[in-house]
Scaffold this motif. Structure first.
Motif, PDB file in Angstrom:
ATOM      1  N   SER A 235       0.828  -1.208   0.000  1.00  0.00           N
ATOM      2  CA  SER A 235       0.000   0.000   0.000  1.00  0.00           C
ATOM      3  C   SER A 235       0.860   1.255   0.000  1.00  0.00           C
ATOM      4  CB  SER A 235      -0.939  -0.003   1.214  1.00  0.00           C
ATOM      5  OG  SER A 235      -1.969  -0.958   1.065  1.00  0.00           O
ATOM      6  N   SER A 241      -5.336   0.495  -1.594  1.00  0.00           N
ATOM      7  CA  SER A 241      -5.758  -0.375  -0.498  1.00  0.00           C
ATOM      8  C   SER A 241      -5.373  -1.814  -0.818  1.00  0.00           C
ATOM      9  CB  SER A 241      -7.270  -0.266  -0.304  1.00  0.00           C
ATOM     10  OG  SER A 241      -7.943  -0.706  -1.469  1.00  0.00           O
ATOM     11  N   GLU A 449      -1.019   4.777   2.898  1.00  0.00           N
ATOM     12  CA  GLU A 449      -1.324   4.857   1.470  1.00  0.00           C
ATOM     13  C   GLU A 449      -1.111   6.275   0.938  1.00  0.00           C
ATOM     14  OE1 GLU A 449      -5.358   3.594   1.170  1.00  0.00           O
ATOM     15  OE2 GLU A 449      -4.995   1.733   2.244  1.00  0.00           O
TER      16      GLU A 449
END
Length: 725
Positions: A235, A241, A449
């Motif tokens: 990520s 995700s 992320e």
């Protein structure tokens, strides 16, 4: 007039030359010290077993080394050796490695000419390191190290340990141009956010990080999307995700078409390198090396990795550089070196650790050893920053310090990580420091992320479309202005042995589900994180409306990420049975994944050819399986499978949740009967008496979610990401 023009022209030329000189002038102030093992792009290794840097302790002293198994050769190229330069290194051998051999021959060559040719016996080395120093001929471009020995095999035990070869050039300064700039990501594996001094921990574990944090952006609520390494780092690398990048199980690899941070920076003209101490990331078949000019798998403590990375940085500081450092500290086993081992142990066991540790001492001992690991990492990080400062690079380098996930110490009845999605496993430290970044506390939740789009923007590189991560620059600006943050939903998931766990958080509330392998719901929980950050009081029954809304949001996330996915699982009574074959569908497949089915000596295989997907997995004492999604959601699937080189009997193949037996092969897997609303069925096909192999096939049909049940902003986000239609 001409005289005046001449003066102006002369001033212009002098000024331009001055600016050019300033732009190229050195700013480093340290003697050049090149750790050769930190130059993986200049290394050639010949010999069995491959090349991997490691660390090992002999005589109580741990060093970074390259193990040279018998008849292995290590060459380092493209060196710049000046007058008076010296090569230093250590040699060692494990005591058990002397069985079957009396001596080994070791040689060093400079541009092919011998520098050292010597035979070493066990008494020559003793129990520690044998330090050697050799004067280098000026102008040397390549150094070669070779070990020859009679030994029983090709293992680390028989290897000659070449410890930290370094070329030192006294009086020569590291040449760092003033216009150089760098980007460094330091990831500390398994580091909890609440075990650092500046986050309020009771022990002073991180004085160096504390000083670093004073000048950094401090993200006080940084989150990981998962609680173990591979999907978390994937990520970070992709800005996606876990379900979207697919690297969610021990055998999964990064998809070759998914953009990654290193490729983006490399395309923008940056030199890229990674130094990784975690085989879930460093093994080449997992493809985390994409985009890196240099990618070095390391088995070493933090200090060794920092030294290797510094050697590469020194060699590449003339242009923009990006270095990713993945440290294994403080991952278990918790075994910090002295004096860090005793620093906190003495506070929980002042009379020493007893041989038989009582149950009531187990938790504080683990916490103390973990704290020692953190303190050791902190000290190594401090030395890394000091060397960057002395080189003149600290102010020119943007540094992100982060972790992939946390660690549990019995907060919810367990230890270690990967098994739950509670806060102790999801909260991670995140610090960002560099030119143009004003120090500030960012309290709004963010995720790792978000690092991809943030770092790409800071580097001046193009940010790919469709990322789940968001540029942290907006959160930083809101914090500096004192503005409220928009509400944002965060999703988390993990798979561990016989259970899967999922969670969604929004507006200070967190909803969790534990899901059994048969797809059933094992438990559900709801927590008010603002009042209960330790997740001790389950408010599911008292807040049914809020729980229902979050459960609907989580179902949308889960359903969208698994929509139309076919699963094939294989089982054999005997170990080591290989399953192979192909599946076909009009329009082909996307997001194929190996769910399980590999062994150390047999790598699983999954490849696409036109509309077909070819697979090879191995049931080695457990279930093997693959998953894939048809490009056309309504396309039926055709399956041909073999077990041990022979066609799989139709009766051994079960279809769908009803376990219908197939009449024969090829099998047409139509929609409807094979569909299951369960996220993950029991993957182990039933084997009746007399059956040696079995296969099960089903298609995940996501739970139905009414769009009108979701907040409008979440509908927009889920549609933009392709989660809703």
């Amino acid at each position: 007039m001409r005289a005046l023009l001449g003066i102006v022209l002369l001033a212009f030329l002098v000024g331009g030359a001055f600016r050019l000189f300033v732009g190229r002038a050195e700013v480093g102030t340290i003697d050049e010290e090149v750790h050769l093992l930190g130059l993986p792009d200049r290394i050639t290794f010949e010999g069995p077993g491959g090349f991997r840097v490691a660390s090992h302790a002999l005589g109580g002293e741990e060093r970074v080394l390259a193990p040279l198994v018998p008849d292995a050769t290590l060459e380092v190229r493209d060196l710049e050796v000046l007058q008076g330069a010296e090569l230093s290194f250590g040699l060692g051998s494990l005591e058990g490695g002397w069985a079957g051999r009396e001596a080994f021959d070791f040689e060093v060559r400079a541009d092919g000419a011998p520098l050292l040719e010597r035979r070493f016996r066990q008494e020559d080395l003793g129990a520690g390191w044998k330090d050697l120093r050799l004067s280098l001929p000026p102008g040397t471009k390549a150094l070669t190290f070779r070990a020859r020995a009679q030994a029983r095999g090709w293992t680390f035990l028989e290897a000659v340990l070449l410890a930290d070869p370094v070329v030192r050039s006294p009086g020569r300064r590291v040449r760092v141009p003033r216009n150089s700039r760098g980007l460094v990501v330091v990831l500390a594996d398994t580091l909890r956010a609440d075990r650092l001094s500046f986050t309020g921990y009771r022990w002073q574990t991180t004085p160096c990080l504390d000083r670093f944090a004073e000048g950094a952006v401090r993200f006080r609520n940084a989150l990981s999307p998962t609680s173990w390494t591979k999907p978390a780092v994937a990520s970070l690398f992709t800005g996606l995700s876990p379900p979207r990048h697919g690297a969610t199980n021990p055998f999964a690899a990064l998809p070759p078409s998914t953009p990654v941070l290193a490729e983006t920076l490399r395309g923008a003209g940056w030199r890229t390198a990674a130094f990784v101490d975690n085989r879930l990331i460093s093994l080449p078949e997992f493809r985390f090396d994409r985009g890196f000019h240099s990618f070095l798998g390391v088995d070493a403590r933090a200090q060794g990795i920092f030294d290797l990375a510094l050697a590469w940085i020194e060699a590449n500081a003339a242009g923009p550089f990006f270095a990713y450092l993945h440290l294994f500290d403080p991952h278990e086993p918790y075994d910090p070196p002295e004096p860090f081992r005793q620093r906190f142990l003495a506070q929980v066991a002042p009379e020493g650790v007893p041989a038989a540790v009582p149950a009531e001492l187990e938790r504080p001992l683990s916490a103390a050893l973990y704290a020692g690991e953190v303190a050791y990492l902190d000290a190594a990080f401090g030395r890394f920053l000091e060397r960057l400062r002395r080189m003149g690079l600290e102010e020119r380098t943007t540094i992100a310090f982060v972790s992939d996930h946390g660690e549990e110490f019995w907060e919810h009845g367990g230890t270690l990580h990967a098994h739950t999605v509670y806060e102790e496993l999801l909260r991670v430290p995140l610090l960002l420091r560099g030119k143009g970044l004003d120090p500030v506390d960012v309290v709004e939740p963010v995720t790792i992320e978000d690092l991809f789009p943030t770092l790409a923007r800071l580097a001046g590189a193009a940010v790919p479309d469709g990322l789940d991560g968001q540029d942290l620059g907006r959160a930083i600006r809101r914090a500096l202005r004192g503005e409220a943050a928009p509400e944002r939903a965060f999703f988390h998931e993990t798979e561990h042995f016989q259970r899967r766990a999922f969670a969604v958080r929004r507006g200070g509330w967190k909803y969790l589900e534990q899901v059994r392998l048969d797809g059933g719901l094992a438990s559900a929980e709801l927590y008010d994180l603002s009042a209960d950050p330790g997740e001790k009081t389950n408010l599911l029954d008292r807040e049914k409306g809020r729980a229902s809304a979050l459960a609907t949001l989580l179902a949308a996330y889960r359903g969208a990420t698994g929509r139309g996915t076919w699963h094939l699982s294989f089982r054999a009574r005997e170990k080591g049975v290989e399953f192979s074959g192909r599946v076909e569908a009009k329009g082909g497949f996307e997001e194929p994944r190996i769910e399980s089915g590999g062994a150390e000596e047999v790598a699983p295989e999954l490849r696409r050819e036109g509309d077909a997907l070819f697979f090879r997995v191995r049931a080695d004492g457990t279930t093997a399986g693959i998953s894939c999604r048809t490009r056309d959601p309504e396309a039926p699937v055709r399956l041909l499978a073999e077990a041990g080189g022979a066609p799989l009997p139709g009766a051994a193949l079960r279809i769908g949740p009803g376990n219908r037996r197939a009449a024969g092969q090829p099998v047409e897997l139509g929609l409807g009967e094979a569909d299951s609303a369960d996220f993950l069925l029991d993957p182990a096909p039933r084997l009746d008496p007399g059956e040696g192999v079995g296969c099960r096939a089903w298609r995940f049909a996501p739970p139905q979610v009414r769009v009108e049940d979701l907040p409008p902003e979440e509908v927009a986000r889920l549609k933009a990401l392709g989660y809703l239609r």
